[in-house]
Design a protein around this motif. Structure first.
Motif, PDB file in Angstrom:
ATOM      1  N   LYS A  29       0.829  -1.213   0.000  1.00  0.00           N
ATOM      2  CA  LYS A  29       0.000   0.000   0.000  1.00  0.00           C
ATOM      3  C   LYS A  29       0.864   1.265   0.000  1.00  0.00           C
ATOM      4  O   LYS A  29       0.542   2.251  -0.676  1.00  0.00           O
ATOM      5  N   ALA A  30       1.964   1.221   0.747  1.00  0.00           N
ATOM      6  CA  ALA A  30       2.876   2.376   0.774  1.00  0.00           C
ATOM      7  C   ALA A  30       3.452   2.615  -0.622  1.00  0.00           C
ATOM      8  O   ALA A  30       3.550   3.759  -1.090  1.00  0.00           O
ATOM      9  N   LEU A  31       3.811   1.527  -1.312  1.00  0.00           N
ATOM     10  CA  LEU A  31       4.329   1.657  -2.681  1.00  0.00           C
ATOM     11  C   LEU A  31       3.257   2.230  -3.605  1.00  0.00           C
ATOM     12  O   LEU A  31       3.548   3.084  -4.458  1.00  0.00           O
ATOM     13  N   CYS A  32       2.027   1.764  -3.451  1.00  0.00           N
ATOM     14  CA  CYS A  32       0.923   2.273  -4.273  1.00  0.00           C
ATOM     15  C   CYS A  32       0.828   3.789  -4.121  1.00  0.00           C
ATOM     16  O   CYS A  32       0.758   4.531  -5.116  1.00  0.00           O
ATOM     17  N   LEU A  33       0.853   4.241  -2.883  1.00  0.00           N
ATOM     18  CA  LEU A  33       0.745   5.682  -2.597  1.00  0.00           C
ATOM     19  C   LEU A  33       1.858   6.456  -3.299  1.00  0.00           C
ATOM     20  O   LEU A  33       1.629   7.520  -3.873  1.00  0.00           O
TER      21      LEU A  33
END
Lengths: 175, 175
Positions: A29-33
């Motif tokens: 999720k952090a990478l997505c952001l």
């Protein structure tokens, strides 16, 4: 972000069965952001299944996952073989679900072999079943879906959290 | 037939990989007719894939299967474990595809065990992955879909053509 469309990603895979599932989900999720997307992990929902019997608890999780998918525009599926020569069946279901909704289907796998090379036997397996030989990473339904609207990245790497994130990030870069 | 609605059935399963796939498909279709349904088997399409390379041939089959599903109202999936503790992944994809189209999802399996009992280990498997224990025949996504609109029949029987047809017919009787 200028483009708010097609920005929600359903993070599918047997990742939820990992001992460090929560950590892996948070990292994805952090990478997505970082790439301007909003990632949604099946374990995100605050389901209250305590007190439920196993079967209705499973059904409640099914419905929660369906609801997340209905709100997402893209699926990125971890297609790494799981408990056999093929990917996780629940993830396969989810790719089909999103395909029927004309959404964008991406997958990645940490096994770079062709499906046919993961099964013992040449034309047929030990039980006499035909071995699909379409030069594909897995069954043609999932590969067809990624070919139709998305893609699939495969690399042969040990299944560490770091490697999952590394290949996952390459998918994000192509979106 | 008075009711022409909800009468087309997509016959999903690893049946297409059987050495006698054509015979099995024909027998299932004959049973469908007897109960007033029209059965559609993935191998039915007269696809001309001769001369195609393996990969584009697989993509053509994918598209043909999608086209059949788009015309069907019901799916009856052979969910018997295939090359591992779970069902065939292509069939799982197809159940998801039909579920997203709000269609009727039925499945059957010739393995009556719970999924969790087919995997060695108690809470986790040999690789450390959590074993789902929802008292279900397979992953909760497929069971959830059948629970939502259809059902699943399981019986522990040897995988003969006769037994497949026997349990398949019981599904038709409930439709």
């Amino acid at each position: 972000m200028s483009n708010q469309q097609n920005r929600s990603i359903y993070l599918a895979g047997p990742d939820v069965f990992w001992p460090n599932a929560v950590e892996l989900g948070a990292a994805k999720k952090a990478l997505c952001l970082r790439y301007g997307f909003s990632g949604h992990f099946p374990l995100d929902t605050e389901l209250d299944i305590e007190g439920l019997q196993p079967f209705p608890a499973g059904i409640a999780i099914y419905q929660a996952n369906i609801n997340i998918m209905d709100c997402c525009d893209i699926i990125i599926a971890n297609m790494t073989p799981f408990r056999g020569p093929s990917m996780d069946v629940g993830t396969a279901f989810e790719m089909g679900y999103m395909a029927a909704q004309q959404k964008i289907i991406w997958g990645y796998s940490l096994d770079g072999q062709l499906y046919s090379n993961r099964i013992e036997g040449t034309a047929t397996d030990q039980d006499g079943y035909t071995i699909e030989s379409f030069d594909m990473a897995d069954n043609l339904m999932m590969i067809g879906a990624t070919e139709n609207s998305g893609g699939v990245l495969t690399e042969s790497l040990p299944q560490t959290l770091e490697n999952h994130l590394r290949v996952f990030e390459k998918v994000l870069q192509q979106l």
